[in-house]
Design a protein around this motif. Structure first.
Motif, PDB file in Angstrom:
ATOM      1  N   THR A  83       0.796  -1.231   0.000  1.00  0.00           N
ATOM      2  CA  THR A  83       0.000   0.000   0.000  1.00  0.00           C
ATOM      3  C   THR A  83       0.825   1.276   0.000  1.00  0.00           C
ATOM      4  OG1 THR A  83      -0.131  -0.064   2.420  1.00  0.00           O
ATOM      5  CG2 THR A  83      -1.914  -1.131   1.194  1.00  0.00           C
ATOM      6  N   ALA A  84       2.151   1.178   0.220  1.00  0.00           N
ATOM      7  CA  ALA A  84       2.967   2.381   0.354  1.00  0.00           C
ATOM      8  C   ALA A  84       4.360   2.126  -0.195  1.00  0.00           C
ATOM      9  CB  ALA A  84       3.035   2.811   1.827  1.00  0.00           C
ATOM     10  N   LEU A  85       5.203   3.135  -0.073  1.00  0.00           N
ATOM     11  CA  LEU A  85       6.590   3.029  -0.519  1.00  0.00           C
ATOM     12  C   LEU A  85       7.500   2.732   0.667  1.00  0.00           C
ATOM     13  CD1 LEU A  85       6.842   6.131  -2.906  1.00  0.00           C
ATOM     14  CD2 LEU A  85       6.295   3.768  -3.517  1.00  0.00           C
ATOM     15  N   ALA A  86       8.610   2.060   0.372  1.00  0.00           N
ATOM     16  CA  ALA A  86       9.632   1.791   1.378  1.00  0.00           C
ATOM     17  C   ALA A  86      10.992   2.052   0.749  1.00  0.00           C
ATOM     18  CB  ALA A  86       9.536   0.351   1.890  1.00  0.00           C
ATOM     19  N   ALA A  87      12.014   2.151   1.590  1.00  0.00           N
ATOM     20  CA  ALA A  87      13.363   2.420   1.094  1.00  0.00           C
ATOM     21  C   ALA A  87      14.371   1.590   1.863  1.00  0.00           C
ATOM     22  CB  ALA A  87      13.704   3.910   1.214  1.00  0.00           C
ATOM     23  N   VAL A  88      15.422   1.171   1.169  1.00  0.00           N
ATOM     24  CA  VAL A  88      16.537   0.457   1.780  1.00  0.00           C
ATOM     25  C   VAL A  88      17.814   1.198   1.428  1.00  0.00           C
ATOM     26  CG1 VAL A  88      17.873  -1.677   1.873  1.00  0.00           C
ATOM     27  CG2 VAL A  88      15.388  -1.785   1.650  1.00  0.00           C
ATOM     28  N   ILE A  89      18.602   1.544   2.435  1.00  0.00           N
ATOM     29  CA  ILE A  89      19.917   2.149   2.203  1.00  0.00           C
ATOM     30  C   ILE A  89      20.906   1.001   2.127  1.00  0.00           C
ATOM     31  CG2 ILE A  89      21.643   3.764   3.064  1.00  0.00           C
ATOM     32  CD1 ILE A  89      19.382   5.173   4.561  1.00  0.00           C
ATOM     33  N   ASP A  90      21.409   0.733   0.933  1.00  0.00           N
ATOM     34  CA  ASP A  90      22.187  -0.471   0.650  1.00  0.00           C
ATOM     35  C   ASP A  90      23.680  -0.172   0.690  1.00  0.00           C
ATOM     36  OD1 ASP A  90      22.969  -3.005  -0.201  1.00  0.00           O
ATOM     37  OD2 ASP A  90      22.766  -2.468  -2.322  1.00  0.00           O
ATOM     38  N   ASP A  91      24.401  -0.952   1.500  1.00  0.00           N
ATOM     39  CA  ASP A  91      25.856  -0.827   1.550  1.00  0.00           C
ATOM     40  C   ASP A  91      26.542  -1.877   0.689  1.00  0.00           C
ATOM     41  OD1 ASP A  91      25.367  -3.111   2.962  1.00  0.00           O
ATOM     42  OD2 ASP A  91      26.343  -2.459   4.813  1.00  0.00           O
ATOM     43  N   GLY A  92      25.755  -2.559  -0.155  1.00  0.00           N
ATOM     44  CA  GLY A  92      26.318  -3.545  -1.062  1.00  0.00           C
ATOM     45  C   GLY A  92      25.882  -4.965  -0.785  1.00  0.00           C
ATOM     46  N   GLY A  93      25.154  -5.205   0.303  1.00  0.00           N
ATOM     47  CA  GLY A  93      24.781  -6.561   0.662  1.00  0.00           C
ATOM     48  C   GLY A  93      23.354  -6.945   0.313  1.00  0.00           C
ATOM     49  N   LEU A  94      22.580  -6.048  -0.285  1.00  0.00           N
ATOM     50  CA  LEU A  94      21.178  -6.342  -0.590  1.00  0.00           C
ATOM     51  C   LEU A  94      21.073  -7.309  -1.767  1.00  0.00           C
ATOM     52  CD1 LEU A  94      18.243  -5.515   0.194  1.00  0.00           C
ATOM     53  CD2 LEU A  94      18.368  -3.835  -1.657  1.00  0.00           C
ATOM     54  N   TYR A  95      20.149  -8.278  -1.652  1.00  0.00           N
ATOM     55  CA  TYR A  95      19.906  -9.240  -2.726  1.00  0.00           C
ATOM     56  C   TYR A  95      18.416  -9.212  -3.065  1.00  0.00           C
ATOM     57  CZ  TYR A  95      20.277 -13.543  -5.455  1.00  0.00           C
ATOM     58  OH  TYR A  95      20.246 -14.470  -6.469  1.00  0.00           O
ATOM     59  N   PRO A  96      18.005  -8.391  -4.028  1.00  0.00           N
ATOM     60  CA  PRO A  96      16.576  -8.202  -4.338  1.00  0.00           C
ATOM     61  C   PRO A  96      15.801  -9.474  -4.652  1.00  0.00           C
ATOM     62  CG  PRO A  96      17.892  -6.484  -5.370  1.00  0.00           C
ATOM     63  CD  PRO A  96      18.863  -7.481  -4.812  1.00  0.00           C
ATOM     64  N   PRO A  97      16.373 -10.509  -5.326  1.00  0.00           N
ATOM     65  CA  PRO A  97      15.558 -11.708  -5.589  1.00  0.00           C
ATOM     66  C   PRO A  97      14.981 -12.339  -4.336  1.00  0.00           C
ATOM     67  CG  PRO A  97      17.504 -11.738  -6.981  1.00  0.00           C
ATOM     68  CD  PRO A  97      17.667 -10.572  -6.042  1.00  0.00           C
TER      69      PRO A  97
END
Length: 256
Positions: A83-97
């Motif tokens: 229902t809304a937006l979110a944000a992730v501050i990524d330092d290089g370890g995020l894996y979207p799949p």
């Protein structure tokens, strides 16, 4: 010919530009959709929401532990992005799949790259002040107490949930956070036989509330997480809070 610009001039221009942006966002002169301030952001895990009195309160939350943090955050992100937006501050370890398998809508997730403590704090400050995102996730860099307190105050005032993820929150983050939630791995469920034929099917996470004015002392919830197999979505089943962990049989495939 344009005059030469020194590094000090460039740094001064950047500071001035960021100050102007912060002033604009704080003054409300922005075309971004504004959030209505809510009392809490549900985690989408019923037992944990009950323990937290409805979900994570807006403001700064510290999520600690070695295992299980992203199982909880993925469910929370999935619920928020419906229902809304979110944000992730990524330092290089995020894996979207992995987030997609958990049900997170990536078209409603903003990913901001930042690696230094100053860059992470600055990105969080701007995202919070914009009030475009219901939830902002960040790491837990080494910041001064005043910086954590400022982020906590701005998030609370803006009605935004800011989650700082750390193996163990330092004294500065712990003091500024309104809630500290610690995740501990309690049990692993396996499929298949031992050795190369064995795969992890799921695990139990105990989420204990270490600091929260609204929760009873020692309150916790157990989450049973099932990893995605063969492209299936991540599924989670919440165990009753007052029920002891049941010993489940490990399924073993017959080896011929």
């Amino acid at each position: 010919m344009a005059p030469n610009r020194t590094n000090s001039d460039s740094d001064a221009d950047r500071r001035e530009a960021f100050s102007a942006l912060k002033a604009t966002l704080s003054g409300g002169h922005t075309s971004a959709p504004q959030l209505r301030i809510a009392a809490a952001v549900p985690t989408s895990i019923p037992a944990l929401d009950r323990a937290l009195g409805g979900g994570f309160p807006t403001g700064l939350v510290a999520l600690e532990g070695r295992s299980g943090r992203w199982s909880i955050l993925a469910r929370t992100l999935a619920g928020v992005t419906r229902t809304a937006l979110a944000a992730v501050i990524d330092d290089g370890g995020l894996y979207p799949p992995d987030l997609v398998r958990a049900g997170v809508r990536l078209d409603r997730l903003m990913v901001v790259s930042a690696a230094t403590p100053k860059g992470i704090a600055r990105a969080a400050d701007i995202l919070i002040r914009s009030r475009a995102c219901r939830l902002v996730l960040m790491g837990a860099p080494a910041l001064r107490p005043a910086a954590w307190m400022r982020l906590a105050a701005v998030a609370h005032r803006s009605g935004v949930l800011l989650v700082a993820i750390a193996e163990r929150a330092g004294a500065e983050l712990g003091a500024a956070a309104s809630v500290r939630l610690r995740c501990e791995l309690e049990r692993v469920v396996l499929h298949g036989s031992r050795g190369p034929w064995c795969t992890v099917a799921g695990y139990d996470v105990r989420a204990s509330i270490g600091k929260d004015k609204r929760a009873a002392a020692g309150a916790y919830a157990r989450v049973h997480a099932i990893d995605a197999l063969a492209g299936a979505q991540l599924r989670e089943r919440v165990l009753a809070q007052d029920r002891p962990i049941r010993r489940e049989r490990v399924h073993r495939a017959a080896v011929r």
